[in-house]
Design a protein around this motif. Structure first.
Motif, short mmCIF file in Angstrom:
data_model
loop_
_atom_site.label_atom_id
_atom_site.label_comp_id
_atom_site.label_asym_id
_atom_site.label_seq_id
_atom_site.Cartn_x
_atom_site.Cartn_y
_atom_site.Cartn_z
N LYS A 1 -1.14 -27.31 10.10
CA LYS A 1 -2.37 -26.21 10.13
C LYS A 1 -3.49 -27.06 8.64
N HIS A 2 -2.21 -26.70 7.75
CA HIS A 2 -2.67 -27.00 6.82
C HIS A 2 -2.76 -28.51 5.86
N TYR A 3 -2.91 -29.51 6.52
CA TYR A 3 -3.26 -30.43 6.46
C TYR A 3 -4.69 -31.48 6.22
N ASP A 4 -5.07 -32.00 6.12
CA ASP A 4 -6.34 -32.20 6.30
C ASP A 4 -6.44 -33.27 8.37
N ASP A 5 -7.21 -33.74 8.97
CA ASP A 5 -7.30 -34.26 9.43
C ASP A 5 -6.06 -35.93 9.34
N VAL A 6 -5.07 -36.20 10.49
CA VAL A 6 -4.24 -36.63 10.68
C VAL A 6 -4.38 -37.60 12.03
N THR A 7 -4.27 -38.86 11.99
CA THR A 7 -3.70 -39.14 13.37
C THR A 7 -2.33 -38.24 13.53
N LEU A 8 -2.13 -38.25 14.92
CA LEU A 8 -0.75 -37.98 15.18
C LEU A 8 -0.34 -39.21 16.36
N TYR A 9 0.48 -39.66 16.56
CA TYR A 9 1.80 -40.63 16.98
C TYR A 9 3.00 -39.77 17.45
N PRO A 10 2.85 -39.24 18.53
CA PRO A 10 3.43 -38.46 19.51
C PRO A 10 4.75 -39.47 20.53
N GLY A 11 5.71 -38.55 20.65
CA GLY A 11 6.73 -39.25 21.62
C GLY A 11 7.24 -39.77 22.39
N HIS A 12 5.47 -38.62 23.06
CA HIS A 12 5.24 -39.94 24.77
C HIS A 12 3.53 -38.88 24.88
N GLY A 13 3.09 -40.32 25.67
CA GLY A 13 1.27 -39.91 25.74
C GLY A 13 1.23 -40.84 24.57
N ARG A 14 -0.61 -40.37 24.63
CA ARG A 14 -1.54 -40.78 23.87
C ARG A 14 -1.95 -40.06 21.87
N VAL A 15 -2.14 -41.04 21.31
CA VAL A 15 -1.99 -40.65 20.03
C VAL A 15 -3.45 -39.30 19.76
N THR A 16 -3.17 -38.67 19.40
CA THR A 16 -5.10 -37.48 19.00
C THR A 16 -4.83 -37.84 17.60
N THR A 17 -5.47 -37.07 17.10
CA THR A 17 -5.42 -36.08 15.26
C THR A 17 -4.85 -35.01 15.48
N LEU A 18 -5.23 -34.28 14.50
CA LEU A 18 -4.50 -32.84 13.68
C LEU A 18 -6.50 -32.34 14.03
N LYS A 19 -7.40 -33.08 14.11
CA LYS A 19 -8.29 -32.26 14.04
C LYS A 19 -8.51 -32.44 15.88
N GLU A 20 -8.64 -32.64 16.20
CA GLU A 20 -8.56 -32.50 17.89
C GLU A 20 -7.62 -31.72 18.14
N GLU A 21 -6.64 -31.13 17.49
CA GLU A 21 -5.82 -30.45 18.48
C GLU A 21 -5.97 -29.51 17.17
N LYS A 22 -6.68 -29.01 16.21
CA LYS A 22 -6.68 -27.74 16.28
C LYS A 22 -8.35 -27.24 16.66
N SER A 23 -9.36 -27.80 17.49
CA SER A 23 -10.22 -28.27 18.14
C SER A 23 -10.27 -27.51 19.86
N ASN A 24 -8.67 -27.94 19.86
CA ASN A 24 -8.52 -28.00 21.92
C ASN A 24 -7.10 -27.76 21.83
N ASN A 25 -6.60 -27.12 21.50
CA ASN A 25 -4.69 -26.78 21.49
C ASN A 25 -4.72 -25.86 21.82
N ILE A 26 -4.52 -24.99 22.55
CA ILE A 26 -4.29 -23.53 22.29
C ILE A 26 -3.56 -22.85 21.41
N TYR A 27 -1.96 -24.11 22.01
CA TYR A 27 -1.06 -23.90 20.73
C TYR A 27 -2.00 -23.64 19.48
N PHE A 28 -2.79 -24.17 18.91
CA PHE A 28 -3.35 -24.25 17.39
C PHE A 28 -4.22 -23.24 16.76
N GLN A 29 -4.58 -22.49 18.31
CA GLN A 29 -5.38 -21.23 17.82
C GLN A 29 -5.46 -20.01 17.65
#
Length: 172
Positions: free
Chosen positions: A144-172
């Motif tokens: 959470k302390h990082y600025d917006d970056v692109t996240l390349y996961p082990g499975h599925g689609r690429v996302t961004t840290l900004k997207e996850e901070k806004s929409n990922n329940i685990y980041f709330q």
């Protein structure tokens, strides 16, 4: 840096090939090494493993035996700045999915290779052997302390840290 994604195996694992002008590294060659090899166009200087699950390591021996390259993972990459060939990156220990999960961060490019730590709008399982939900929460707090970056996961689609901070329940 050029990033190629090769989806391999029954679990559709994202294997990444990172290229610069003269060299490449592979992240998580989970299966189908010949399929991955077809995408290699530069000198292979190393393989990084984000964690030791078989769907991320299944193709390792093929490359080690054929190309005589070193494997880099939690056991031999220090947290902080590391270099493989002409690639320089930060390693962040992001435990939770496993006891050996790491995130590879290329600061200049603003990209992170997160293995099974973070996925689009969720996180990796912690109910498997070596998983720990409390460690996962601690790892998320670090990210959470990082600025917006692109996240390349082990499975599925690429996302961004900004997207996850806004929409990922685990980041709330």
């Amino acid at each position: 840096m050029n990033i190629k994604t090769v989806v391999v195996g029954n679990l559709q694992t994202n294997c990444y090939i990172l290229e610069n002008d003269t060299q490449c590294i592979i992240i998580d060659p989970g299966a189908e090494p010949e399929k991955i090899e077809k995408e290699l166009q530069k000198e292979l200087v190393g393989i990084i493993i984000t964690h030791s699950h078989l769907d991320h390591t299944g193709g390792l021996l093929y490359f080690v035996n054929k190309y005589k390259v070193k494997i880099y993972d939690y056991n031999n990459l220090k947290e902080g700045l590391n270099t493989i060939g002409t690639f320089t990156f930060d390693v962040i220990y992001t435990l939770g999915h496993t006891k050996d999960s790491i995130t590879i961060y290329f600061n200049q490019e603003k990209v992170m290779f997160v293995g099974d730590f973070v996925f689009f709008h969720t996180v990796g399982r912690t109910d498997l052997n070596g998983g720990d939900f409390e460690q996962m929460k601690s790892s998320i707090a670090i990210l959470k302390h990082y600025d917006d970056v692109t996240l390349y996961p082990g499975h599925g689609r690429v996302t961004t840290l900004k997207e996850e901070k806004s929409n990922n329940i685990y980041f709330q």
